[in-house]
Design a protein around this motif. Structure first.
Motif, short mmCIF file in Angstrom:
data_model
loop_
_atom_site.label_atom_id
_atom_site.label_comp_id
_atom_site.label_asym_id
_atom_site.label_seq_id
_atom_site.Cartn_x
_atom_site.Cartn_y
_atom_site.Cartn_z
N MET A 1 0.69 -1.15 0.00
CA MET A 1 -0.12 -0.12 0.00
C MET A 1 0.72 1.30 0.12
N PHE A 2 2.21 1.03 0.38
CA PHE A 2 3.06 2.18 0.29
C PHE A 2 3.34 2.89 -1.03
N LYS A 3 3.42 2.12 -2.15
CA LYS A 3 3.34 2.42 -3.53
C LYS A 3 1.97 3.50 -3.65
N THR A 4 0.61 2.85 -3.19
CA THR A 4 -0.32 3.76 -3.60
C THR A 4 -0.14 5.13 -2.72
N TYR A 25 -7.07 10.93 3.87
CA TYR A 25 -7.46 10.60 2.36
C TYR A 25 -8.29 9.46 2.61
N SER A 26 -9.78 9.97 2.56
CA SER A 26 -10.77 9.16 2.45
C SER A 26 -10.64 8.12 1.32
N LEU A 31 -9.83 2.37 0.12
CA LEU A 31 -9.08 1.10 -0.51
C LEU A 31 -8.46 0.10 0.25
N VAL A 32 -8.05 0.53 1.47
CA VAL A 32 -7.54 -0.13 2.67
C VAL A 32 -8.63 -1.08 3.18
N GLY A 33 -9.77 -0.37 3.11
CA GLY A 33 -11.08 -1.17 3.53
C GLY A 33 -11.36 -2.28 2.72
N ALA A 49 -17.16 -9.86 5.11
CA ALA A 49 -16.59 -8.99 3.77
C ALA A 49 -17.84 -7.92 3.89
N GLU A 50 -18.99 -8.11 3.80
CA GLU A 50 -19.94 -7.10 3.57
C GLU A 50 -19.99 -6.01 4.71
N LEU A 51 -19.68 -6.71 6.10
CA LEU A 51 -19.98 -6.05 7.03
C LEU A 51 -18.68 -4.70 6.99
N VAL A 52 -17.35 -5.39 6.55
CA VAL A 52 -16.28 -4.54 6.53
C VAL A 52 -16.55 -3.55 5.42
#
Length: 190
Positions: A1-4, A25-26, A31-33, A49-52
């Protein structure tokens, strides 16, 4: 995720540090979620997965279905109101502004959401509907309603979206340069 995070800092003049991006940054937080919910989804933990995904949407204003397929370094700028459907596919190094929808046109089984190539720019409030393909290096203007495929290097705008510019191999256009290899689209595989 550091590249993002590094891509966001490179693309957004308002981004100053990695911590700022991670904490404020939302689009990045969404994207992390998504990455967590997608990981759970492919392991058949569908409800979790749907709850997250639900919590992430509530927290960020960005709705990404856990079944969607998203490449590397997606930059969702300002995030709020973005919707990415279950069968959507997004390539690498895509920039998506607020209010973008990758939605379906029909309630049908199978692939029903757009496929977005790599190095694509999706303008604010653009609607991409149905099983369409937005090819690499394309641009979709703000507020465009896209119902058909968009060719490599083409820029579309309007409702319904129409091609307003097309890149040609002999034409020098800086926005079509691949930032990873410093080559132009037509010359990447020569």
């Amino acid at each position: 995720m550091f590249k993002t995070v590094d891509r966001i800092i490179k693309e957004d003049p308002a981004a100053r540090t990695r911590w700022q991006v991670v904490l404020t940054y939302s689009g990045y937080q969404a994207l992390v979620g998504y990455r967590l919910s997608h990981w759970l989804w492919i392991r058949q933990h569908l409800l979790l997965a749907e709850l997250v995904s639900h919590w992430t949407r509530h927290h960020t204003g960005v709705d990404i279905h856990p079944a969607a397929t998203i490449g590397e370094r997606l930059f969702i700028d300002h995030g709020m109101g973005v919707v990415i459907g279950a069968t959507a596919v997004i390539g690498d190094d895509v920039t998506m502004l607020h209010g973008v929808t990758l939605g379906s046109r029909h309630d049908q089984p199978g692939k029903r959401h757009p496929t977005v190539g790599s190095h694509v720019l999706l303008g604010a409030n653009a609607l991409l509907l149905g099983d369409i393909k937005i090819h690499d290096f394309a641009k979709v203007g703000a507020g465009a309603v896209v119902l058909h495929d968009v060719g490599t290097g083409s820029t579309v705008a309007g409702n319904p979206a129409k091609v307003v510019r097309t890149w040609h191999p002999n034409e020098p256009v800086t926005h079509l340069e691949d930032t990873q290899t410093n080559t132009k689209v037509g010359h990447q595989h020569d």
